[in-house]
Design an enzyme around this catalytic site. Sequence first.
Site, PDB file in Angstrom:
ATOM      1  N   CYS A  77      80.760  62.130  52.603  1.00  0.00           N
ATOM      2  CA  CYS A  77      79.150  62.212  52.780  1.00  0.00           C
ATOM      3  C   CYS A  77      78.473  61.172  53.338  1.00  0.00           C
ATOM      4  CB  CYS A  77      78.872  62.615  51.138  1.00  0.00           C
ATOM      5  SG  CYS A  77      77.180  62.982  50.960  1.00  0.00           S
ATOM      6  N   CYS A  78      78.789  60.007  53.286  1.00  0.00           N
ATOM      7  CA  CYS A  78      78.108  58.873  53.634  1.00  0.00           C
ATOM      8  C   CYS A  78      78.519  59.007  55.454  1.00  0.00           C
ATOM      9  CB  CYS A  78      78.536  57.372  53.127  1.00  0.00           C
ATOM     10  SG  CYS A  78      77.882  57.017  51.695  1.00  0.00           S
ATOM     11  N   CYS A  93      70.514  56.656  48.463  1.00  0.00           N
ATOM     12  CA  CYS A  93      70.267  58.014  48.220  1.00  0.00           C
ATOM     13  C   CYS A  93      69.837  58.284  46.548  1.00  0.00           C
ATOM     14  CB  CYS A  93      71.465  58.744  48.657  1.00  0.00           C
ATOM     15  SG  CYS A  93      71.837  58.737  50.413  1.00  0.00           S
ATOM     16  N   CYS A 108      72.823  58.490  44.118  1.00  0.00           N
ATOM     17  CA  CYS A 108      73.874  57.224  44.348  1.00  0.00           C
ATOM     18  C   CYS A 108      73.435  56.008  44.106  1.00  0.00           C
ATOM     19  CB  CYS A 108      74.743  57.314  45.737  1.00  0.00           C
ATOM     20  SG  CYS A 108      75.493  58.790  46.088  1.00  0.00           S
ATOM     21  N   CYS A 167      78.945  51.827  52.912  1.00  0.00           N
ATOM     22  CA  CYS A 167      78.975  52.958  53.096  1.00  0.00           C
ATOM     23  C   CYS A 167      79.485  53.317  54.568  1.00  0.00           C
ATOM     24  CB  CYS A 167      77.720  53.832  53.219  1.00  0.00           C
ATOM     25  SG  CYS A 167      76.498  53.219  54.268  1.00  0.00           S
TER      26      CYS A 167
HETATM   27  S1  SF4 Z   1      74.857  57.498  49.325  1.00  0.00           S
HETATM   28 FE1  SF4 Z   1      75.535  59.242  48.245  1.00  0.00          FE
HETATM   29  S2  SF4 Z   1      74.249  61.096  48.870  1.00  0.00           S
HETATM   30 FE2  SF4 Z   1      73.810  59.369  50.248  1.00  0.00          FE
HETATM   31  S3  SF4 Z   1      75.303  59.756  52.080  1.00  0.00           S
HETATM   32 FE3  SF4 Z   1      76.330  58.309  50.698  1.00  0.00          FE
HETATM   33  S4  SF4 Z   1      77.357  59.747  49.597  1.00  0.00           S
HETATM   34 FE4  SF4 Z   1      75.993  61.071  50.241  1.00  0.00          FE
END
Ligand code: SF4
Length: 240
Positions: free
Chosen positions: A119-120, A203, A206, A231
Amino acid sequence: MGKFTAEQISELNNSLKTPDQVLKWTMENLHPKVALASSFGAEDMVLIDMLMKINDKARIFTLDTGRLNQETYNVMDEIKDKYNANIEVMFPDTREVEEMVRVNGMNLFYKSAENRKLCCGIRKVHPLNKMLTTLDGWITGLRSDQTENRSNTARLEIDEQHNSMIKVSPIIDWRWEQVWDYIKSNDIPYNKLHDQGYPSIGCEPCTRAIKPGEDLRAGRWWWERTSDKECGLHMDHGSN
Ligand code: SF4
């Protein structure tokens, strides 16, 4: 091959002593092919204010992952209004996001570290890399006491991870208290999540508030046990 040699960068690190000097050098030598990567946390507010006082055409970009807090959008607009700043908002690739959530669900990041990194990668790292390929340098609000990974970062570095561009971290040696002294004494906008116990802005799903005495990044990906919770934006040293 970047514009500057390792020797030149080393000399600059010795001669540029303050964030203001670093940013003036950066604007004189790299603008308009340099931009501040902002997540609109406290450190970024300081850098935006300093940059706008040097050159109000300084470039600011942000990664809108689609999962940010309302408070982050609010401060984004406050900055736009106060400085008449042109904030360049980078969005993830729609098809990549659609495929990811179709296969893994909307809240995939809670299921595994691999999912979280996926996701990141799609929501942050890919849009960042796309932006960085257009620049010769980027400015970050990294501070060395944020994580162990960041303790060796210099104000100016050749970013081997990103095509040997210049990575500029003007307040790398500032403490958290210095950041807030600057914000308060210059009366500049800040993300209201900080008033709710969030030292680090990320986010919404998170990031959460921390308790007094907890590590400043303890609220990021709090369900993960690893100490290296990055990330991928700053792989060698540390993320936003
Ligand atoms: S912080 Fe969480 S929602 Fe944001 S990009 Fe990374 S995994 Fe995805």
